[in-house]
Design a protein around this motif. Structure first.
Motif, PDB file in Angstrom:
ATOM      1  N   ALA B  47       0.841  -1.199   0.000  1.00 54.42           N
ATOM      2  CA  ALA B  47       0.000   0.000   0.000  1.00 54.42           C
ATOM      3  C   ALA B  47       0.877   1.250   0.000  1.00 54.42           C
ATOM      4  N   ARG B  50       2.338   1.732  -3.487  1.00 52.85           N
ATOM      5  CA  ARG B  50       1.309   2.218  -4.414  1.00 52.85           C
ATOM      6  C   ARG B  50       0.970   3.674  -4.121  1.00 52.85           C
ATOM      7  N   PHE B  51       0.877   4.008  -2.851  1.00 56.88           N
ATOM      8  CA  PHE B  51       0.544   5.381  -2.474  1.00 56.88           C
ATOM      9  C   PHE B  51       1.589   6.341  -3.028  1.00 56.88           C
ATOM     10  N   TRP B  52       2.871   6.030  -2.799  1.00 56.06           N
ATOM     11  CA  TRP B  52       3.929   6.936  -3.224  1.00 56.06           C
ATOM     12  C   TRP B  52       4.078   6.985  -4.742  1.00 56.06           C
ATOM     13  N   ASP B  54       1.572   6.704  -6.752  1.00 60.57           N
ATOM     14  CA  ASP B  54       0.441   7.547  -7.127  1.00 60.57           C
ATOM     15  C   ASP B  54       0.778   9.027  -6.873  1.00 60.57           C
ATOM     16  N   PHE B  55       1.460   9.289  -5.763  1.00 57.65           N
ATOM     17  CA  PHE B  55       1.887  10.644  -5.421  1.00 57.65           C
ATOM     18  C   PHE B  55       2.822  11.191  -6.500  1.00 57.65           C
ATOM     19  N   LYS B  58       0.865  11.972  -9.607  1.00 58.27           N
ATOM     20  CA  LYS B  58      -0.014  13.139  -9.502  1.00 58.27           C
ATOM     21  C   LYS B  58       0.767  14.442  -9.511  1.00 58.27           C
TER      22      LYS B  58
END
Lengths: 232, 172
Positions: B47, B50-52, B54-55, B58
């Motif tokens: 997670a 994936r979060f980073w 996505d960061f 973005k």
């Protein structure tokens, strides 16, 4: 020990991204505590748990925070093996579901633009969202070549994509009432509508469904606010 | 192959297309799961990765674009923003690679942006290494791997490309 396995979801009832995660938890039968956040007055806890984006949803499990709705749902699917698998085993199907789930973000943002505008700007927004919705409908046709599954089948096979469709597009009737425009309907987008209709009947979904009038009232309020700040 | 976004990259495997770079990387990781796993096995670590990623998706591309498409005060603000984002990523850990001892998903998500640093530094007159030395050490470590160094674009060529784009777009 008190922290072990405890699940807390920080959310705001109006946010579809939060709804996605709620649906995932409910569909998998995972007990959780819900904390409603006022986004105009974010709690220190929320800012501590999500310092980067300062947004909801935030899932806290075993004391650790996970953010970004799609990341959270994949985490849920990988951690709790009970209930339906929200992502299938096959890598190609997984990539398809991830792709369309991510695309719905764009569809949703386009829908929000329709709510926030009037006149020519709104006509432009309607055109844009209609094109996106058409592509989504075509995508669903590829994923469900034999049509949308029945409620019974769905209860065992609901995926991350279904939850996203429901959370982000499930309020289409309320939106139609507020705008007087059909963007998603059974003629133009039969698969999207069948999908939502089938999902609404799932027991896990039924119990958390927001009453139509409440959604309409919120959308009206949201639109008024948006138009007022645009005019200001 | 990509009727929805009409963009690259598109990976075609067994005649079927997969689109969106991070989705493709995960697909590759899942199909060829016995070779050098890119994502960690622990769900929370996954997670985080994936979060980073996505960061990075973005924030970084748009922030970088602002550096070469603006000037004066706007460009100063763009440079500041870019460095701030890199600094956040720099804080992610003290291991050789983002998630541990081996190059993985998050390293892949970020390393491709490294090729652009030289161009941004040249066009923005600043040094990323001066502000984010740890990040640059990480990047150089990744570049020691042939699989990375042979795959990334030549920074000088990218710089020339941006200079050309600037002229074409009339940004001087």
């Amino acid at each position: 020990m008190a922290e072990q396995n405890k699940v807390i979801l920080y959310g705001t009832w109006t946010r579809p991204y939060v709804k996605r995660v709620e649906l995932a938890l409910k569909v998998k039968g995972i007990p959780y505590e819900y904390v409603e956040e006022d986004l105009r007055n974010k709690s220190p806890m929320l800012l501590k748990l999500n310092p980067i984006h300062k947004k909801v949803p935030v899932l806290v499990h075993n004391g650790k925070a996970i953010t970004e709705s799609l990341v959270i749902i994949e985490y849920i699917d990988e951690t709790w093996k009970t209930g339906p698998r929200l992502l299938p085993q096959d890598p190609y199907k997984r990539s398809q579901i991830r792709f369309w789930a991510s695309y719905i973000q764009q569809v949703f943002e386009a829908l929000v633009m329709v709510l926030k505008t009037i006149g020519e700007a709104q006509e432009k927004a309607i055109k844009e969202v209609s094109e996106k919705v058409k592509l989504l409908e075509a995508g669903l046709k590829g994923l469900f070549p034999d049509g949308i599954p029945s409620v019974d089948e769905y209860s065992k096979n609901v995926t991350l994509l279904d939850l996203v469709i429901l959370a982000n597009l499930g309020g289409y009737e309320a939106q139609e009432e507020v705008l007087g425009v059909k963007i998603i309907d059974s003629e133009k987008t039969p698969l999207i509508v069948s999908c939502i209709t089938a999902l609404i009947d799932l027991p896990a979904v039924k119990e958390s469904r927001m009453p139509h009038e409440k959604v309409v009232a919120f959308l009206k309020f949201f639109r008024e606010n948006a138009l007022n700040s645009a005019a200001a | 192959m990509n009727p929805v976004h009409k963009k690259i990259p598109v990976l075609i495997h067994n005649g079927k297309p997969v689109c969106e770079s991070l989705i493709i990387v995960q697909y590759i990781d899942e199909v060829w799961k016995d070779k050098a796993p890119l994502l960690p096995s622990d769900p929370y670590q996954r997670a985080q990765a994936r979060f980073w990623a996505d960061f990075i998706d973005k924030k970084l591309y748009d922030a970088g674009r602002k550096i070469w498409t603006t000037k004066g005060e706007e460009q100063e603000a763009a440079k500041k923003e870019y460095i701030e984002i890199l600094k956040v990523l720099e804080e992610l850990g003290d291991k050789p690679y983002f998630m541990g001892e081996r190059l993985g998903f998050l390293d892949i998500a970020l390393i491709t942006f490294y090729s652009w640093f030289h161009a941004y530094e040249t066009l923005g007159s600043f040094s990323i290494e001066a502000e984010c030395p740890k990040l640059i050490s990480w990047a150089k470590r990744c570049m020691q791997k042939e699989s990375v160094s042979k795959s990334l674009a030549d920074p000088k060529k990218l710089c020339e490309f941006l200079v050309e784009m600037k002229k074409r777009l009339g940004v001087e």
